[in-house]
Design an enzyme around this catalytic site. Structure first.
Site, PDB file in Angstrom:
ATOM      1  N   GLU A  60       0.733  -1.135  -0.231  1.00  0.00           N
ATOM      2  CA  GLU A  60       0.078  -0.317   0.198  1.00  0.00           C
ATOM      3  C   GLU A  60       1.234   1.538   0.093  1.00  0.00           C
ATOM      4  O   GLU A  60       2.009   1.256   1.019  1.00  0.00           O
ATOM      5  CB  GLU A  60      -1.113   0.138   1.396  1.00  0.00           C
ATOM      6  CG  GLU A  60      -2.010   1.199   1.341  1.00  0.00           C
ATOM      7  CD  GLU A  60      -2.790   1.385   2.479  1.00  0.00           C
ATOM      8  OE1 GLU A  60      -2.817   0.501   2.799  1.00  0.00           O
ATOM      9  OE2 GLU A  60      -4.086   2.164   2.418  1.00  0.00           O
ATOM     10  N   CYS A 111      -6.803   0.856   2.833  1.00  0.00           N
ATOM     11  CA  CYS A 111      -7.971   2.550   2.343  1.00  0.00           C
ATOM     12  C   CYS A 111      -7.460   3.235   1.363  1.00  0.00           C
ATOM     13  O   CYS A 111      -8.226   3.494   1.002  1.00  0.00           O
ATOM     14  CB  CYS A 111      -7.102   3.026   3.717  1.00  0.00           C
ATOM     15  SG  CYS A 111      -7.423   1.474   5.336  1.00  0.00           S
ATOM     16  N   ASN A 155     -11.937  -3.147  -0.041  1.00  0.00           N
ATOM     17  CA  ASN A 155     -11.158  -3.496   0.209  1.00  0.00           C
ATOM     18  C   ASN A 155     -11.432  -4.080   1.893  1.00  0.00           C
ATOM     19  O   ASN A 155     -11.892  -5.381   1.933  1.00  0.00           O
ATOM     20  CB  ASN A 155     -10.182  -2.380   0.582  1.00  0.00           C
ATOM     21  CG  ASN A 155      -8.977  -2.496   2.024  1.00  0.00           C
ATOM     22  OD1 ASN A 155      -8.509  -3.019   2.170  1.00  0.00           O
ATOM     23  ND2 ASN A 155      -8.925  -1.637   2.607  1.00  0.00           N
ATOM     24  N   GLU A 156     -11.380  -2.963   2.704  1.00  0.00           N
ATOM     25  CA  GLU A 156     -11.547  -3.545   4.319  1.00  0.00           C
ATOM     26  C   GLU A 156     -13.235  -3.323   4.355  1.00  0.00           C
ATOM     27  O   GLU A 156     -13.633  -2.262   5.248  1.00  0.00           O
ATOM     28  CB  GLU A 156     -10.827  -2.791   5.077  1.00  0.00           C
ATOM     29  CG  GLU A 156     -11.079  -3.612   6.402  1.00  0.00           C
ATOM     30  CD  GLU A 156      -9.660  -2.709   7.570  1.00  0.00           C
ATOM     31  OE1 GLU A 156      -9.946  -1.496   7.795  1.00  0.00           O
ATOM     32  OE2 GLU A 156      -8.892  -3.794   7.436  1.00  0.00           O
TER      33      GLU A 156
HETATM   34  O1  AHR Z   1      -2.026  -1.449   6.366  1.00  0.00           O
HETATM   35  C1  AHR Z   1      -2.767  -0.263   7.102  1.00  0.00           C
HETATM   36  C2  AHR Z   1      -4.494  -0.427   6.701  1.00  0.00           C
HETATM   37  O2  AHR Z   1      -4.907  -1.365   7.731  1.00  0.00           O
HETATM   38  C3  AHR Z   1      -4.876  -1.194   5.572  1.00  0.00           C
HETATM   39  O3  AHR Z   1      -5.106   0.597   4.998  1.00  0.00           O
HETATM   40  C4  AHR Z   1      -6.517  -1.239   5.468  1.00  0.00           C
HETATM   41  O4  AHR Z   1      -6.603  -1.783   4.796  1.00  0.00           O
HETATM   42  C5  AHR Z   1      -6.058  -1.536   7.511  1.00  0.00           C
HETATM   43  O5  AHR Z   1      -7.447  -0.446   8.316  1.00  0.00           O
END
Ligand code: AHR
Length: 670
Positions: free
Chosen positions: A59, A256, A387-388
């Site tokens: 990321e 994120c 993603n999350e």
């Molecule tokens: O790894 C840091 C962050 O943690 C990532 O961007 C996200 O997916 C998670 O909340």
């Protein structure tokens, strides 16, 4: 390499006595049983272990891309930051009179790169122009070469040249060059700068010689040394560390970052390919995420874009795994949603991406890939939908994506989200729904305390064997707490992760992929800690956590072997954790043992069913008596694996696992 024999232990000594006095046999066996035994059922190979079991999560956080893996030295090279002069300063060598202006249109490429800088010199002298500060300085190496390039046009006057200087913080010159011959049309000018000293806080000066006006844009100082010597290639030392892990996959671009704080700041892959001045700069969402770690100069230039991610995956032998926005902005921020009836655009992005990666060159997207220099398909096998994310909003969107994508590309696996936590209401809701929807791979995240990792080493032992597979997509033990700036990459965290990973290894029929997160952190520009690899402008080091993942990854077997700890298939009840596999490529039994105790463990190992064994194997040991031990730039291998020869007298043998250690044994079946 030193020959290694297990340290004679109480049990080993007793065994020696066995030869002389039959009476002691029983006592010897009891002694072994008391200290532990591990049985690997070598003759009962189980499910295949996928190539993707251990991979990488990338990321653009902590200056992971711009300022990190993407080695462009000039920050805000195209004057497109909201403050177009951020990173730049006027330089006036005293006797020269000049002015600087930023224009907001009229550049080489007005969309999206409309801004440019005008340097106007009224009276020629020793030099007038601008200085770029780089990403917390500019890193240069003694004797190295850097490609300088700039887009420029002459507006008026008799300009002799533009002098390019690399200097240290006190103004001492480290290298220089010149470009000249400007015309009234925008053109690119290039030169080589050789630097005479190593400095990680250098700066770049652009100084006009003569008088007149010059417009400049797309300024670049780029190391000649990149991975595979690629033009616009990636930072050599960092890719080397990645490749040495033999990662099964590369997940990109996040995290994120995929979601954005708002939807208009989401990651859009199509704006990240093609000519560099065609790539639309946006804010990096980590710029403002943490009040205690604000990073106002964090933007995404996308010099490292989707094409480069695919190339990187290929270069390091990893399956590419792009994660796409599914019409949801980060739920920790705005939670902005694209209405369900407007998802077409998002789904089309996914379709076009699969075409870009896989379609023949006779198609529009295949042709685009070929024009960028890669006619052969990238053979994309999986993509992530969101993603999350969590909640019913996610399921509604995932369902629409999955319906369209599965019909068109039944062989492309979809990664879906189990939310930000490893359990709880959101997690249970998502798993239940995704199971109903027959999801392929569910991405679980655990940013938890070290103890959680040790306590949960058996997490997957009883997971259902049918239905969706698990992608342990983001994990890292947090020594203090999630997102705390005080978290450390210490040995306790890494060792606890090792204990947990034995559970992934043992259950590779359910857990198909796993990755530590985040991957990179710039020592002076991070927002999040811990990270797997730390770096400054020139150097880097791998953490104990990296070495744990690496040991598991480079010693990935091809089939699970059942392993019993003190006669039980239940693992991790005490302080020992194990997994075993068979590597059919080399006919080796691989045994991984984590000892989380502060004392050594005498263990009797039985490679049950092995008919013939090589007498000598290998042991890779990662250990430290100090649970707080960390690596650093100056001591990068304080906690790093050592290799030893392993004597294997018979299918049953004694071994002493040192305190706080991860040991990987490889023994060939002859
Ligand atoms: O790894 C840091 C962050 O943690 C990532 O961007 C996200 O997916 C998670 O909340």
């Amino acid at each position: 390499m030193k020959a290694f024999r297990p340290t004679p232990s109480l049990s080993a000594k007793l065994v020696t006595l066995v030869c002389a006095f039959g009476l002691i046999i029983v006592q010897a066996q009891i002694a072994f049983a008391q200290t532990g035994n591990i049985t690997v059922q070598v003759d009962k190979p189980g499910a295949p272990i996928p190539k993707t079991l251990f991979g990488l999560f990338f990321e653009d956080i902590n200056f992971g891309a711009d300022g990190g893996l993407y080695p462009e030295r000039v920050k805000n090279r195209s004057f497109e930051f909201p403050n177009p002069m951020m990173g730049w300063k006027q330089v006036d060598r005293g006797d020269t009179k000049g002015e600087l202006y930023v224009f907001d249109h009229g550049s080489i490429n007005d969309t999206p790169n409309s801004h440019y800088l005008r340097i106007k010199v009224a009276t020629a002298g020793k030099g007038f122009g601008v200085m770029n500060e780089g990403f917390r300085g500019i890193g240069v190496e003694k004797g190295a070469e850097y490609f300088f390039s700039i887009s420029a046009r002459r507006v008026d006057g008799s300009l002799a040249a533009l002098r390019v200087e690399v200097e240290d913080e006190s103004g001492h010159l480290l290298g220089q060059s010149k470009v000249s011959g400007f015309t009234t049309d925008w053109k690119t000018y290039a030169a080589i700068v050789r630097t005479t000293e190593t400095n990680n806080k250098a700066r770049l000066n652009l100084l006009l010689e003569g008088s007149g006006t010059l417009d400049v844009d797309m300024v670049s100082l780029y190391p000649k040394l990149t991975w595979e010597n690629r033009e616009n290639g990636l930072r050599y030392d960092l890719v080397k560390l990645l490749k040495e892990m033999k990662p099964g996959f590369l997940r990109f671009p996040g995290g994120c970052i995929v979601e954005g704080r708002y939807l208009d700041q989401r990651y859009q892959w199509k704006t990240t390919i093609g000519d560099l001045d065609d790539r639309r700069l946006i804010i990096n969402r980590w710029n403002t995420e943490f009040n205690w770690r604000l990073t106002p100069d964090y933007y995404q230039s996308f010099g490292l874009g989707y094409f480069e991610y695919f190339l990187l995956s290929e270069d390091i032998g990893a399956e590419p795994l792009p994660i796409l926005n599914c019409g949801m902005a980060c739920q920790f921020n705005s939670s902005e949603l694209a209405p369900l009836e407007d998802l077409d655009h998002y789904i089309q992005d996914a379709i076009d991406l699969i075409e870009f990666a896989n379609a023949p060159v006779t198609t529009a997207w295949g042709r685009k890939r070929a024009e960028l220099g890669h006619p052969a398909p990238f053979n994309l096998k999986m993509i992530g939908v969101g993603n999350e994310q969590w909640g019913p909003q996610y399921i509604e969107r995932y369902e629409i994506f999955a319906r369209v994508l599965k019909e068109k590309y039944p062989n492309v696996a979809l990664v879906s989200s189990a939310g930000p936590a490893p359990d709880g209401e959101r997690f249970d809701f998502l798993w239940a729904k995704l199971r109903e929807l027959k999801a392929d791979l569910i991405d679980e995240h655990y940013y938890m305390a070290p103890k959680w990792f040790r306590d949960n080493a058996g997490r997957y032992d009883n997971y259902p064997r049918t239905g969706p597979k698990v992608f342990a997509g983001e994990y890292a033990a947090q020594s203090v707490g999630i997102a705390s700036p005080d978290n450390r990459n210490n040995w306790e965290c890494a060792l606890s992760e090792a204990a947990f990973i034995t559970g992934l290894d043992r259950n590779a029929d359910v857990v198909q992929m796993s990755s530590y997160a985040p991957l990179f952190g710039h020592l002076e520009a991070w927002q999040w800690t811990p990270n797997m690899i730390w770096f400054d402008n020139l150097r880097s080091y791998a953490t104990p956590n990296y070495y744990v993942q690496k040991l598991f990854s480079v010693n990935r077997g091809t089939r699970i072997l059942p392993v019993l700890l003190d006669g039980s298939a239940k693992n991790g009840q005490g302080e020992l954790f194990t997994s075993a596999s068979l590597d059919e490529r080399t006919s080796e039994v691989i045994l991984k043992v984590v000892n989380t105790a502060p004392s050594a463990k005498e263990v009797r190992i039985n490679l049950a069913g092995a008919k013939t064994l090589a007498k000598v194997g290998k042991a890779f040991i990662l250990e430290s008596a100090d649970l707080k031990a960390e690596n650093s730039l100056d001591n990068p291998t304080k906690v790093a694996p050592i290799e030893r020869q392993l004597t294997v007298p018979a299918v049953e043998f004694a071994y002493r696992f040192t305190p706080n250690s991860l040991t990987v044994m490889r023994v060939a079946l002859r």
